[in-house]
Design a protein around this motif. Structure first.
Motif, short mmCIF file in Angstrom:
data_model
loop_
_atom_site.label_atom_id
_atom_site.label_comp_id
_atom_site.label_asym_id
_atom_site.label_seq_id
_atom_site.Cartn_x
_atom_site.Cartn_y
_atom_site.Cartn_z
N ILE A 193 18.55 7.89 2.20
CA ILE A 193 17.70 7.83 1.01
C ILE A 193 17.87 6.49 0.31
O ILE A 193 16.90 5.86 -0.12
CB ILE A 193 18.05 8.99 0.05
CG1 ILE A 193 17.70 10.33 0.69
CG2 ILE A 193 17.31 8.84 -1.28
CD1 ILE A 193 18.23 11.53 -0.06
N TYR A 194 19.11 6.03 0.21
CA TYR A 194 19.37 4.76 -0.47
C TYR A 194 18.72 3.59 0.27
O TYR A 194 18.12 2.72 -0.35
CB TYR A 194 20.88 4.52 -0.57
CG TYR A 194 21.23 3.16 -1.15
CD1 TYR A 194 20.98 2.88 -2.49
CD2 TYR A 194 21.77 2.16 -0.35
CE1 TYR A 194 21.28 1.64 -3.04
CE2 TYR A 194 22.07 0.92 -0.89
CZ TYR A 194 21.83 0.66 -2.22
OH TYR A 194 22.12 -0.58 -2.75
N ASN A 240 8.36 14.34 -2.18
CA ASN A 240 7.94 12.93 -2.17
C ASN A 240 8.86 12.07 -3.04
O ASN A 240 8.42 11.36 -3.93
CB ASN A 240 6.50 12.78 -2.65
CG ASN A 240 5.53 13.42 -1.68
OD1 ASN A 240 5.72 13.33 -0.46
ND2 ASN A 240 4.52 14.08 -2.19
N ILE A 241 10.14 12.16 -2.78
CA ILE A 241 11.10 11.41 -3.58
C ILE A 241 10.84 9.91 -3.44
O ILE A 241 10.49 9.42 -2.37
CB ILE A 241 12.55 11.75 -3.15
CG1 ILE A 241 13.54 11.11 -4.12
CG2 ILE A 241 12.85 11.32 -1.74
CD1 ILE A 241 14.96 11.58 -3.93
N ASN A 254 27.39 10.47 3.35
CA ASN A 254 27.13 11.51 4.36
C ASN A 254 26.63 12.81 3.75
O ASN A 254 26.34 13.77 4.48
CB ASN A 254 28.40 11.78 5.17
CG ASN A 254 28.74 10.60 6.07
OD1 ASN A 254 27.85 9.90 6.55
ND2 ASN A 254 30.03 10.36 6.29
N GLU A 255 26.54 12.88 2.43
CA GLU A 255 26.02 14.08 1.78
C GLU A 255 24.56 14.28 2.17
O GLU A 255 23.75 13.35 2.14
CB GLU A 255 26.15 13.92 0.26
CG GLU A 255 25.82 15.17 -0.52
CD GLU A 255 26.90 16.23 -0.34
OE1 GLU A 255 26.54 17.41 -0.26
OE2 GLU A 255 28.10 15.87 -0.29
N GLU A 256 24.19 15.54 2.55
CA GLU A 256 22.83 15.82 3.04
C GLU A 256 21.98 16.51 1.98
O GLU A 256 22.48 17.29 1.16
CB GLU A 256 22.89 16.70 4.30
CG GLU A 256 23.21 15.92 5.56
CD GLU A 256 22.81 16.70 6.81
OE1 GLU A 256 22.44 17.88 6.69
OE2 GLU A 256 22.89 16.11 7.90
N GLU A 299 12.46 17.65 5.60
CA GLU A 299 13.38 16.77 6.32
C GLU A 299 14.78 16.90 5.74
O GLU A 299 14.96 17.17 4.56
CB GLU A 299 12.93 15.31 6.20
CG GLU A 299 11.62 15.00 6.88
CD GLU A 299 11.31 13.51 6.87
OE1 GLU A 299 12.24 12.73 6.61
OE2 GLU A 299 10.15 13.14 7.11
N HIS A 300 15.78 16.67 6.61
CA HIS A 300 17.17 16.58 6.18
C HIS A 300 17.54 15.10 6.18
O HIS A 300 17.44 14.44 7.22
CB HIS A 300 18.09 17.37 7.12
CG HIS A 300 17.91 18.84 7.02
ND1 HIS A 300 18.64 19.64 6.15
CD2 HIS A 300 17.04 19.68 7.65
CE1 HIS A 300 18.23 20.89 6.27
NE2 HIS A 300 17.26 20.94 7.17
#
Length: 865
Positions: free
Chosen positions: A127-128, A160-161, A108-110, A120-121
């Protein structure tokens, strides 16, 4: 960002979520203390520590607490790729609940992410799902966290991760063999100098100092605060090979998406190889490393260089050449003495190397260290400094001042004060560690939680050093403690160590033999040699085994002496030390083996081989015939081996037909028993008398390569090279000898290596490449000298004679050949004398000295007849 708020216990629980017990165990194992199947290294204490990115002792403490909280279960299991039974860890039912709570906090870490121009948040779980689905959750978490903590500063945006960018960035951060975390005091000047050298100085830094002077502490402290470079740290052991270093380097390169070295090493690995020993071409490796490390900011650290063997030294020398020609790479070497891979020219003239000589810390630094503790009266500081000489380890060991006034040196202090003030359980544990002459894995010495607690206390007292999952006593401390162990207790501790090691990896069997012998358990030592000596010889441990054996020749019990001498004889034969065999054979013959002795066949076989190498071929044949006709005790395999040696002896007597008959019968038996290596050996021997000798030798080499029999392969490549050389195919001869040299070095067959270095010099002489020829002549001479091979000096003299003859320096050439002839006559070595005469004929032919050409041609014909 609150990842750093996760405790060690949180991280362990989160990690174990990727190893659910239901998926890993059969129902039959669920409640059992011992697991039937082999499990991965990842869920051992060391595996968890490595994966979570913490020190072993932190992981051990966390697991102990988690077990007491009933969150983790402990079981015993075999580990994939290992022989020892180890503790492994799983989440309990309650542990799953708590671990999932930890995972939820992480997921839940943002984060703010700039993606395609839009802010974006996104949560970690989002992300994973997008970027990390192919990696276990915890591994992705570790990689992602390192990117944030090491690269992304507060307020930065991740643009752009992508999974690739995450892996690319964090794959470089110290992740192989980690540097030990050691506190440093009084080295501010040295730390500043290191930073200046990395920024502006030579690319190679060598730190030289006595044991315990703080070399590792210095570089560890420096690299923990110096940013901009990734580190590969490698502590060298006596038993390391070039390949073991290349494996670590290949993992680093693979993590930055450069897999060529890893692919290259895997491509050369045979199914029959033991523990990854294989052949590789040093020049090809040089090309791969230099190209793939180009542009990378990397510091390669080699610790304890003084322990490096010749194989390892050659690789480090190669890495030095790469580093010296790079703008981005650095190498730091820690050693007790100046290494050999560079000269004073590199230090003074070409500025390729900076030597830092590390002495004791100054009085003021010692004062600060002791004041920090606050347990010693300052009036004793001068005495402490006088006793320790500013030696950091010595100062660290000072726990009080009792006994200091009477201590002339640190050894006295350790013996009289430190050991006497330890509790019995700590003293007992130290003695147990002191019998090991090399660093040992932690799990080898800690069988209970009480052992782990004791180990922690000794580490905190600086009496035991810990690096990764290995522990060791400082050399000086070990010597003091070992000498103080009563003789009977010492023997028991050696036997206990031998039993533990005998359950471990193949390479640990050498140490097990060492401990059995020093524990005076000669029967167990001989039993172990009976099982492992052929493999010790095959994989380059024979020199170490021989050294242990020779230490016990004069003290071993008479009932074991003949059997012991059989193995002693075998080590000398395998190293080609034939001049050592006569007295050993006499000793075996004077203490004849019992009719029903299980060593009877082995004894006869090795004695027969001894006769062969002494030139007593009739005696060899008679001994092999005794084996062949012994239907009661001899197996078809033994009979095949005896026929092999009988055929060789007939060949040396010029009885080729009888030799051929023996070889053919041996091949039939070897094939019937599916012993491919023996078949290869017979083919090699047969190639000396068949018209198809090259094909026969190539087939033998093919078999040895398929079987991973590197020791035999080196011999085959040497002979194949000789056959090509005689045919005038210099390219093929050179190719086989270069490869043979690499394998000879990796297996410890230095005598054969020296012969091939000499042979290779001959190729370069004939090709008029005199600089290369001189290089290999020097190498062969050095190797012959190091292995004390008297006949080898004849080869050296002949080589230099040939070298100077081809250069037209006939007088110098003749001088070398005369020296070779003199040594050959002194040693009564007809084969070497024949070599000298051949080269003298060549010299007098090209120099036009017809009188001497005829003289030596006649002598050569007489010798060959």
């Amino acid at each position: 960002m609150t990842f750093e708020e996760l405790t060690v216990k949180d991280r362990v629980l989160f990690f174990l979520l990727d190893f659910p017990i239901d998926n890993m165990l059969d129902p039959i194992d669920m409640d059992a203390e011992f697991v039937v199947k082999s499990l991965p290294h990842d869920i051992t204490q060391e595996g968890i520590a490595e994966s979570v990115g913490i020190r072993w002792n932190h992981a051990s403490r966390a697991l102990k607490e988690l077990r007491h909280m009933n969150l983790v279960e402990q079981k015993k299991s075999n580990i994939e790729g290992g022989r020892r039974v180890r503790f492994v860890y799983f989440l309990s039912t309650e542990g799953y609940t708590v671990a999932n709570e930890v995972a939820s906090r992480v997921n839940n870490e943002e984060f703010q992410i700039l993606k395609d121009g839009t802010l974006e948040h996104m949560t970690f779980s989002q992300i994973y799902r997008i970027y990390g689905a192919e990696i276990p959750t915890f591994e992705f978490f570790i990689r992602f966290e390192k990117v944030f903590s090491n690269i992304v500063t507060e307020g930065d945006l991740i643009e752009n991760i992508s999974l690739k960018s995450v892996i690319d960035e964090i794959g470089r951060i110290n992740h192989h063999i980690s540097l030990p975390e050691i506190k440093i005091v009084g080295r501010e000047n040295e730390l500043g100098l290191l930073e200046d050298l990395i920024d502006n100085g030579p690319n190679t830094i060598v730190i030289i100092g006595l044991p315990g002077m703080g070399k590792t502490s210095l570089i560890s402290s420096f690299l923990s605060t110096y940013y901009g470079y990734e580190t590969i740290y490698y502590p060298i052991h006596e038993w390391d090979s070039a390949r073991s270093i290349l494996v670590v380097l290949s993992k680093f390169l693979n993590d930055i998406n450069k897999a060529r070295l890893m692919d290259y090493l895997k491509a050369g690995l045979h199914d029959g190889d033991v523990d990854g020993i294989q052949h590789f071409d040093l020049w090809e490796v040089h090309q791969i490393i230099s190209e793939d490390l180009s542009g990378e900011n990397v510091i390669i650290v080699f610790d304890d260089y003084q322990k490096a063997n010749e194989d390892t030294k050659r690789l480090i020398s190669m890495i030095f050449t790469i580093v010296s020609s790079s703008d981005d790479l650095h190498m730091c070497v820690l050693s007790r003495l100046s290494p050999e891979f560079y000269g004073q020219k590199d230090v003074i003239a070409e500025k390729k190397v900076y030597e830092m000589h590390l002495g004791g810390i100054d009085y003021t630094s010692m004062k600060s260290l002791l004041e920090e503790r606050g347990i010693i009266d300052p009036s004793h500081y001068p005495t402490i400094y006088q006793v320790t000489g500013g030696h950091p380890l010595a100062i660290d060991l000072i726990g009080g001042t009792d006994g200091l006034d009477g201590a002339s040196n640190l050894s006295t202090y350790v013996k009289d004060e430190i050991m006497n003030n330890l509790s019995p359980d700590l003293r007992s544990f130290l003695r147990k560690v002191a019998v090991y002459r090399k660093p040992i894995s932690i799990d080898l010495i800690t069988r209970t939680e009480e052992d782990i607690d004791i180990l922690f206390r000794l580490i905190s007292l600086s009496l035991i050093a810990e690096t990764g999952s290995e522990i060791a006593l400082h050399d000086m401390i070990r010597g003091v403690i070992y000498e103080g162990i009563p003789e009977s207790m010492r023997r028991d501790l050696h036997i206990e160590a031998a039993k533990s090691l005998s359950e471990s990896r193949f390479e640990d069997q050498v140490e097990a033999f060492y401990h059995y012998m020093y524990g005076k358990s000669f029967s167990k030592g001989i039993e172990l040699l009976n099982e492992f000596l052929p493999r010790f010889i095959e994989y380059g441990y024979v020199g170490e085994i021989q050294e242990i054996i020779e230490n016990f020749v004069d003290v071993i019990d008479l009932e074991w002496l003949s059997r012991f001498n059989i193995f002693r004889l075998e080590t000398h034969l395998s190293l080609g030390e034939y001049h050592e065999t006569k007295e050993i054979i006499k000793s075996i013959e004077s203490n004849s083996l019992s009719e029903y002795d299980k060593f009877k066949y082995k004894g006869k076989m090795i004695i027969g081989r001894g006769y062969y190498y002494e030139g007593q071929f009739d005696k060899c044949i008679a001994m092999m015939d005794e084996i062949i006709v012994d239907n009661e005790f001899v197996t078809p395999m033994n009979r095949a081996e005896a026929l092999h040696w009988k055929g060789k002896a007939f060949t040396r007597l010029g009885k080729k037909d009888q030799g051929e008959d023996a070889f053919k019968e041996a091949i039939v038996l070897a094939k019937g028993e599916k012993d491919n290596i023996l078949e290869g050996k017979v083919l090699m021997a047969r190639s000396f008398i068949t018209d198809e000798n090259l094909n026969c030798a190539l087939e033998a080499a093919r078999i040895f390569e398929e079987e991973g029999a590197l020791y035999n392969l080196a011999e085959a490549l040497n002979y194949v090279g000789r056959l090509y050389y005689r045919q005038g195919d210099l390219h093929s001869a050179k190719r086989n000898w270069i490869r043979g040299i690499e394998i000879g070095l990796s297996t410890g067959n230095y005598r054969l290596t020296a012969v091939m270095q000499y042979n290779l010099a001959s190729v370069y002489i004939e090709s008029s490449d005199f600089s290369k020829a001189l290089e290999y002549l020097k190498e062969s001479t050095r190797t012959f000298y190091n292995v004390h091979f008297a006949s080898g000096f004849i080869y050296s003299k002949v080589g230099y004679g040939s070298f100077y003859a081809m250069r037209g320096d006939y007088q110098i050439a003749e001088r070398f050949l005369n020296m070779g002839e003199e040594i050959a006559r002194e040693l009564n070595d007809e084969k070497a004398l024949e070599l000298v005469f051949e080269e003298k004929c060549n010299l007098y032919s090209i120099s036009g000295d017809k009188r001497r050409l005829k003289q030596y041609s006649d002598q050569l014909k007489q010798l060959q007849s």
